[in-house]
Write an enzyme that holds these catalytic residues in place. Structure first.
Site, PDB file in Angstrom:
ATOM      1  N   GLY A  53       0.848  -1.190   0.000  1.00  0.00           N
ATOM      2  CA  GLY A  53       0.000   0.000   0.000  1.00  0.00           C
ATOM      3  C   GLY A  53       0.881   1.236   0.000  1.00  0.00           C
ATOM      4  N   CYS A  80       5.346  -6.022   1.617  1.00  0.00           N
ATOM      5  CA  CYS A  80       5.670  -4.597   1.625  1.00  0.00           C
ATOM      6  C   CYS A  80       4.937  -3.883   2.776  1.00  0.00           C
ATOM      7  CB  CYS A  80       5.362  -3.988   0.252  1.00  0.00           C
ATOM      8  SG  CYS A  80       6.185  -2.424  -0.013  1.00  0.00           S
ATOM      9  N   TYR A  81       3.956  -3.039   2.496  1.00  0.00           N
ATOM     10  CA  TYR A  81       3.228  -2.389   3.601  1.00  0.00           C
ATOM     11  C   TYR A  81       2.649  -3.443   4.549  1.00  0.00           C
ATOM     12  CZ  TYR A  81      -0.245   0.426   6.083  1.00  0.00           C
ATOM     13  OH  TYR A  81      -0.987   1.044   7.063  1.00  0.00           O
ATOM     14  N   HIS A 167       8.085  -7.618  -3.803  1.00  0.00           N
ATOM     15  CA  HIS A 167       6.771  -8.011  -4.337  1.00  0.00           C
ATOM     16  C   HIS A 167       6.868  -9.340  -5.091  1.00  0.00           C
ATOM     17  CE1 HIS A 167       4.408  -4.369  -3.476  1.00  0.00           C
ATOM     18  NE2 HIS A 167       5.605  -3.807  -3.438  1.00  0.00           N
ATOM     19  N   GLU A 169       4.490 -11.035  -6.268  1.00  0.00           N
ATOM     20  CA  GLU A 169       3.413 -11.138  -7.270  1.00  0.00           C
ATOM     21  C   GLU A 169       3.785 -10.523  -8.613  1.00  0.00           C
ATOM     22  OE1 GLU A 169       3.629  -9.122  -4.782  1.00  0.00           O
ATOM     23  OE2 GLU A 169       2.479  -7.275  -4.978  1.00  0.00           O
ATOM     24  N   ASP A 226     -13.318 -10.709 -24.960  1.00  0.00           N
ATOM     25  CA  ASP A 226     -13.871 -10.334 -23.654  1.00  0.00           C
ATOM     26  C   ASP A 226     -15.396 -10.317 -23.667  1.00  0.00           C
ATOM     27  OD1 ASP A 226     -11.200  -9.895 -23.310  1.00  0.00           O
ATOM     28  OD2 ASP A 226     -11.354  -7.724 -23.508  1.00  0.00           O
ATOM     29  N   LYS A 368      -6.401 -10.753 -19.274  1.00  0.00           N
ATOM     30  CA  LYS A 368      -6.760 -11.297 -20.593  1.00  0.00           C
ATOM     31  C   LYS A 368      -6.555 -12.809 -20.719  1.00  0.00           C
ATOM     32  CE  LYS A 368      -7.965  -9.907 -24.712  1.00  0.00           C
ATOM     33  NZ  LYS A 368      -8.871  -8.756 -24.905  1.00  0.00           N
TER      34      LYS A 368
END
Ligand code: XMP
Length: 512
Positions: A53, A80-81, A167, A169, A226, A368
């Site tokens: 964050g 992180c945060y 991070h 991710e 989509d 996607k």
């Protein structure tokens, strides 16, 4: 019931990316705002991930959550945060760092078991922080460090509480996937019981629940993957109470309309209306050259058509759209903050306040490639699922300057040639998008001893995983030559072909 991971959102721009990484491990996750995290404990909860964050954990008014989350008796991973919040609340201390770390950073492991099993002793991680942990809470050990960050990863093995300053991710973290896999499978004990089929069923149930027993959906079907997947979901959810509207804007690729009609009329039995609106769109675009103005004209016209169509049905209070997560991020301030609007994606930025229809956007949190997988699970033909993305405003954003009908036709022909040649040479595999752009630039040429003064067509081909960043692609000489020959020989009004070698950033994928 599925095993479940709770993702507590402290406002990071990567929170949905964490959710996506967890889905990749076939584990179900829920993203919840931090102040409500306490309401989601218990049941089949297997673990908790605290997101990053923008705030400082020690600052007054910093986002926080109920401390009962700490007593949930499941493993916790703070990123992180999230790690800094854990430290502040477990008796450690966080301070503003002397050095800020952004981007790629070398990290050395102090412990290669548990969370870091299988990770190289020296690895590269992606950092984005100014604060750092100064004092570890009791029971915690250092698991990894970098040159500027002594506590790059920490853990209390007994309580199974971990913190990462980097991070995992983000794709730039070389072994982020391994770290998250270890957390999910080794530490939380997840087996991975959440499949794309489960996700499809959840989305179908979600739409059915949102629309209720009598509501009807007007769905903007563009022919892209989509909205086609949304069409399949809505059709499964509410059958013929979903009214798909395919608008022939006059800005479509060649063959688009036929593919959509045959797929949805013949195979899905969707209630499909094709609206011939080329005159309306091209008429309103006459004389418009500014890229944002063009997008606004097109967005407005789409909404007008959907409104008109909705009047044909008694309870059409819902508008279905194929909005994806990257569209949301680029078009609006993601967390209500001041994120810059790069382009008004027609399906996100351009809706009027007095629309009086609720939006049905089952793909709003997905990326996607996940949508493609869903399309396959829902039974859409590969021809449709594997298609390259095509923007809502169609050829207009690839036709620099005015969208005069003859220029659009020229572009459509050039685009068909680019697509055919990429596919014929097998160079479309793994390429995100490959198309033609009509640049508006004119140059002098010579054909059959005659001087020409015509437009240049650009070949645009990029590799990307989500459209948010992209690298340009270098097609083979043979492919380029075939495109160049065919375009210049066949299409009146184009006398030059060039290759666009701009990545995103600093460019964008579409020219407008
Ligand atoms: P840009 O040009 O912003 O494009 O780098 C990123 C991706 O988004 C697609 N795109 C759109 N898709 N409505 C859409 O549905 C839009 O208005 C729109 N504008 C761009 C583009 O094709 C690329 O894949």
């Amino acid at each position: 019931m599925h095993e479940r991971i709770l993702i507590v959102d402290f406002g990071s721009q990567y929170t949905q990316l964490i959710a996506r990484r967890i889905r990749e491990h076939q584990v179900f996750s829920q993203v919840v705002p931090a102040h409500r995290a306490g309401e989601y404990l218990g049941g089949d909860l297997k673990g908790i991930i605290l997101s990053g964050g923008p705030a400082s954990a020690y600052a007054e008014g910093a986002p926080t959550m109920s401390e009962e989350v700490l007593n949930a008796r499941v493993p916790i991973l703070g990123i992180c945060y999230g790690m800094q919040w854990l430290c502040e609340h477990l008796g450690g201390a966080v301070v503003a760092g002397e050095h800020r770390e952004f981007g790629f950073t070398e990290m050395s492991l102090d412990n290669r078991e548990g969370l870091f099993r299988g990770v190289a002793a020296e690895t590269v991680v992606w950092m984005s922080h100014g604060d750092r942990v100064e004092k570890l809470p009791a029971g915690f050990d250092r698991l990894a460090h970098t040159a500027d960050c002594p506590e790059a990863a920490i853990g209390d093995e007994a309580r199974k509480v971990y913190g990462l300053q980097f991070h995992p991710e983000v794709a730039h973290t070389r072994e982020g996937v391994t770290v998250l896999r270890n957390f999910l499978h080794e530490i939380c004990g997840c087996v991975g019981d959440w499949t794309p089929g489960d996700l499809a069923q959840e989305l179908v149930r979600g739409v059915a629940g949102q629309v209720g027993h009598s509501g009807e959906i007007v769905l903007g079907l563009s022919g892209g993957v989509d909205s086609s997947v949304v069409g399949a979901i809505c059709q499964q959810a509410i059958g013929r109470r979903c009214h798909a509207i395919f608008v022939d804007t006059g800005l479509l690729r060649s063959g688009e309309r036929e593919l959509v009609e045959s797929t949805f009329r013949d195979h899905f039995e969707l209630d499909l209306t094709v609206v011939d609106a080329a005159d309306r769109f091209l008429g309103n675009l006459a004389g418009v050259t500014d890229p944002e103005a063009k997008r606004k004209v097109i967005g407005y016209e789409f909404v007008e058509i959907f409104r008109e169509q909705a009047k044909r049905f008694e309870n059409a209070n819902f508008l279905g759209q194929g909005t994806l997560y990257p569209d949301v991020i680029e078009s609006v301030a993601a967390h209500g903050g001041a994120t810059e609007v790069i382009k008004s994606h027609h399906n996100v930025g351009g809706l009027p306040e007095d629309l009086e229809m609720d939006l049905v956007e089952p793909l709003r949190l997905l990326f996607k490639d996940e949508v493609r997988e869903l399309g396959r699970v829902l039974g859409l033909p590969e021809e449709m699922v594997a298609r390259q993305p095509f923007p809502g405003p169609g050829l207009a954003v690839r036709c620099v300057g005015e969208c005069a009908p003859d220029r659009i036709e020229r572009l459509r022909e050039a685009d068909a040639i680019v697509r055919e040649e990429f596919e014929r040479h097998g160079e479309h595999e793994g390429v995100w998008q490959y198309f033609a752009v009509l640049t508006g630039a004119r140059s002098v040429g010579v054909m059959g001893d005659q001087r020409t003064y015509e437009e240049a067509c650009a070949i645009r081909a990029v590799q990307s995983s989500d459209g948010m960043t992209a690298d340009w692609v270098y097609p083979s000489h043979a492919c380029l030559q075939a495109i160049s020959n065919r375009v210049i020989n066949k299409i009146r009004g184009i006398n030059r072909v060039v290759l666009d070698v701009t990545s995103k950033p600093p460019g964008t994928i579409e020219w407008e």
